[in-house]
Design a protein around this motif. Structure first.
Motif, PDB file in Angstrom:
ATOM      1  N   GLU A  69      72.623 141.628  46.676  1.00  0.00           N
ATOM      2  CA  GLU A  69      72.596 142.849  46.871  1.00  0.00           C
ATOM      3  C   GLU A  69      71.842 143.587  45.729  1.00  0.00           C
ATOM      4  OE1 GLU A  69      74.679 146.984  48.605  1.00  0.00           O
ATOM      5  OE2 GLU A  69      75.799 145.068  48.762  1.00  0.00           O
ATOM      6  N   LYS A  70      72.058 143.236  44.519  1.00  0.00           N
ATOM      7  CA  LYS A  70      71.512 143.655  43.372  1.00  0.00           C
ATOM      8  C   LYS A  70      70.046 143.391  43.340  1.00  0.00           C
ATOM      9  CE  LYS A  70      75.091 143.441  39.701  1.00  0.00           C
ATOM     10  NZ  LYS A  70      75.844 142.029  39.562  1.00  0.00           N
ATOM     11  N   LEU A  71      69.590 142.491  44.163  1.00  0.00           N
ATOM     12  CA  LEU A  71      68.094 142.262  44.061  1.00  0.00           C
ATOM     13  C   LEU A  71      67.430 142.734  45.161  1.00  0.00           C
ATOM     14  CD1 LEU A  71      68.610 138.524  43.500  1.00  0.00           C
ATOM     15  CD2 LEU A  71      67.818 140.084  41.606  1.00  0.00           C
ATOM     16  N   TRP A  72      68.092 143.598  46.017  1.00  0.00           N
ATOM     17  CA  TRP A  72      67.527 143.951  47.083  1.00  0.00           C
ATOM     18  C   TRP A  72      66.270 145.166  46.923  1.00  0.00           C
ATOM     19  CZ3 TRP A  72      71.981 145.805  51.004  1.00  0.00           C
ATOM     20  CH2 TRP A  72      72.717 144.450  51.495  1.00  0.00           C
ATOM     21  N   PRO A  73      66.272 146.127  45.837  1.00  0.00           N
ATOM     22  CA  PRO A  73      65.070 146.858  45.538  1.00  0.00           C
ATOM     23  C   PRO A  73      63.832 146.103  45.482  1.00  0.00           C
ATOM     24  CG  PRO A  73      67.184 147.468  44.309  1.00  0.00           C
ATOM     25  CD  PRO A  73      67.649 146.190  44.965  1.00  0.00           C
ATOM     26  N   GLN A  74      63.799 144.791  44.687  1.00  0.00           N
ATOM     27  CA  GLN A  74      62.715 144.133  44.513  1.00  0.00           C
ATOM     28  C   GLN A  74      62.411 143.357  45.741  1.00  0.00           C
ATOM     29  OE1 GLN A  74      65.692 143.557  41.741  1.00  0.00           O
ATOM     30  NE2 GLN A  74      64.459 141.986  40.608  1.00  0.00           N
ATOM     31  N   MET A  75      63.281 142.998  46.450  1.00  0.00           N
ATOM     32  CA  MET A  75      63.000 142.289  47.684  1.00  0.00           C
ATOM     33  C   MET A  75      62.339 143.139  48.770  1.00  0.00           C
ATOM     34  SD  MET A  75      66.457 140.002  48.267  1.00  0.00           S
ATOM     35  CE  MET A  75      66.868 138.471  47.329  1.00  0.00           C
ATOM     36  N   LYS A  76      62.883 144.541  48.906  1.00  0.00           N
ATOM     37  CA  LYS A  76      62.323 145.281  49.732  1.00  0.00           C
ATOM     38  C   LYS A  76      60.760 145.669  49.084  1.00  0.00           C
ATOM     39  CE  LYS A  76      66.347 147.565  51.389  1.00  0.00           C
ATOM     40  NZ  LYS A  76      67.479 148.490  51.216  1.00  0.00           N
ATOM     41  N   GLU A  77      60.513 145.809  48.043  1.00  0.00           N
ATOM     42  CA  GLU A  77      59.082 145.920  47.585  1.00  0.00           C
ATOM     43  C   GLU A  77      58.259 144.969  47.883  1.00  0.00           C
ATOM     44  OE1 GLU A  77      56.042 148.041  46.132  1.00  0.00           O
ATOM     45  OE2 GLU A  77      57.832 148.995  46.447  1.00  0.00           O
ATOM     46  N   ALA A  78      58.663 143.633  47.666  1.00  0.00           N
ATOM     47  CA  ALA A  78      57.967 142.494  47.854  1.00  0.00           C
ATOM     48  C   ALA A  78      57.758 142.253  49.205  1.00  0.00           C
ATOM     49  CB  ALA A  78      58.624 141.264  47.422  1.00  0.00           C
ATOM     50  N   ASN A  79      58.672 142.636  50.500  1.00  0.00           N
ATOM     51  CA  ASN A  79      58.246 142.755  51.648  1.00  0.00           C
ATOM     52  C   ASN A  79      57.208 143.881  52.014  1.00  0.00           C
ATOM     53  OD1 ASN A  79      59.933 140.898  52.618  1.00  0.00           O
ATOM     54  ND2 ASN A  79      61.846 142.191  53.097  1.00  0.00           N
ATOM     55  N   LYS A  80      57.215 145.008  51.432  1.00  0.00           N
ATOM     56  CA  LYS A  80      56.489 146.058  51.655  1.00  0.00           C
ATOM     57  C   LYS A  80      54.914 145.553  51.386  1.00  0.00           C
ATOM     58  CE  LYS A  80      55.543 150.053  49.649  1.00  0.00           C
ATOM     59  NZ  LYS A  80      56.147 151.360  48.895  1.00  0.00           N
ATOM     60  N   GLN A  81      54.759 144.902  50.327  1.00  0.00           N
ATOM     61  CA  GLN A  81      53.467 144.465  49.756  1.00  0.00           C
ATOM     62  C   GLN A  81      52.953 143.280  50.635  1.00  0.00           C
ATOM     63  OE1 GLN A  81      52.983 144.014  45.678  1.00  0.00           O
ATOM     64  NE2 GLN A  81      54.421 146.043  44.991  1.00  0.00           N
ATOM     65  N   ILE A  82      53.834 142.492  50.973  1.00  0.00           N
ATOM     66  CA  ILE A  82      53.230 141.449  51.593  1.00  0.00           C
ATOM     67  C   ILE A  82      52.787 141.706  52.887  1.00  0.00           C
ATOM     68  CG2 ILE A  82      53.997 139.094  52.877  1.00  0.00           C
ATOM     69  CD1 ILE A  82      55.894 138.488  50.290  1.00  0.00           C
ATOM     70  N   ALA A  83      53.839 142.683  53.484  1.00  0.00           N
ATOM     71  CA  ALA A  83      53.205 142.979  54.963  1.00  0.00           C
ATOM     72  C   ALA A  83      51.894 143.815  54.860  1.00  0.00           C
ATOM     73  CB  ALA A  83      54.446 143.979  55.472  1.00  0.00           C
ATOM     74  N   ALA A  84      51.923 144.591  53.865  1.00  0.00           N
ATOM     75  CA  ALA A  84      50.484 145.065  53.755  1.00  0.00           C
ATOM     76  C   ALA A  84      49.437 144.166  53.700  1.00  0.00           C
ATOM     77  CB  ALA A  84      50.363 146.304  52.625  1.00  0.00           C
ATOM     78  N   PHE A  85      49.498 143.139  52.922  1.00  0.00           N
ATOM     79  CA  PHE A  85      48.658 141.909  52.503  1.00  0.00           C
ATOM     80  C   PHE A  85      48.418 141.255  53.999  1.00  0.00           C
ATOM     81  CE2 PHE A  85      47.870 137.432  51.993  1.00  0.00           C
ATOM     82  CZ  PHE A  85      46.945 137.440  51.363  1.00  0.00           C
ATOM     83  N   MET A  86      49.484 141.075  54.793  1.00  0.00           N
ATOM     84  CA  MET A  86      49.103 140.089  55.883  1.00  0.00           C
ATOM     85  C   MET A  86      48.358 141.075  56.925  1.00  0.00           C
ATOM     86  SD  MET A  86      50.325 137.198  55.260  1.00  0.00           S
ATOM     87  CE  MET A  86      51.058 136.229  56.642  1.00  0.00           C
TER      88      MET A  86
END
Length: 195
Positions: free
Chosen positions: A127-144
């Protein structure tokens, strides 16, 4: 680090020539532990090459071994979660760059096939890592979204309850890996994207 896993794949491929035009799964333990994935997609031919607690750095390192033996019609990637688990200070951008590097390696070899990325799941134990994971998901989604023949497959919503909280009952005791029901939900989201 995962040398033995890669040797095991080579052995499997020697024993049985990998089918052409299959869907190739590459990534970390959420794929590795999905040992009966073929039962979830009975109409599809699937090659599962998920290994251990692999990170995107490992996929990049072993890219030739993971890609060269195959002639898939589609590649689906689940990886990135362990990159953050490995280093809690890691910025989302670093993981996104690692993914883009791997994506480019795939495209160099397979310019025309479908390449999809499954969003990083929000494991309760991390759970502590969720903020970075959410940000990574957002950026990868935009890239794809900008890439041709590429999709970002978001499995995060289907793993939530009606209040938008992650359903802990979809995870086994370690609160990291999933139950069959978790995989069933993934299947429902992945199916429309499967070639």
């Amino acid at each position: 680090m995962f040398w033995q896993d890669i040797q095991n794949f080579k052995k499997l491929d020697q024993e049985n020539a990998p089918p052409k035009d299959a869907i190739l799964l590459v990534g970390s333990s959420s794929f590795t532990k999905w040992t009966d994935v073929a039962n979830y997609f009975p109409e599809k031919t699937i090659i599962n090459r998920g290994f251990g607690g692999s990170r995107l750095t490992d996929l990049n390192y072993y890219a030739n071994d993971l890609l060269n033996p195959y002639q898939p019609k589609q590649i689906i990637i689940y990886c990135g979660e362990n990159d953050f688990a490995d280093n809690a200070q890691l910025k989302a951008e670093v993981v996104v760059d690692r993914f883009k590097t791997f994506y480019k390696k795939i495209r160099a070899k397979f310019p025309k096939i479908e390449v999809d990325y499954i969003s990083i799941k929000y494991s309760p134990s991390r759970e502590k890592l969720w903020p970075q994971m959410k940000e990574a998901n957002k950026q990868i989604a935009a890239f794809m979204k900008k890439e041709k023949k590429s999709e970002f497959i978001d499995i995060t919503k289907v793993m939530q309850d009606s209040n938008g909280n992650v359903r802990k009952d979809l995870f086994v005791e370690d609160m990291l890996h999933m139950t069959p029901e978790g995989y069933q939900l993934w299947t429902s989201v992945m199916n429309p994207y499967m070639k």
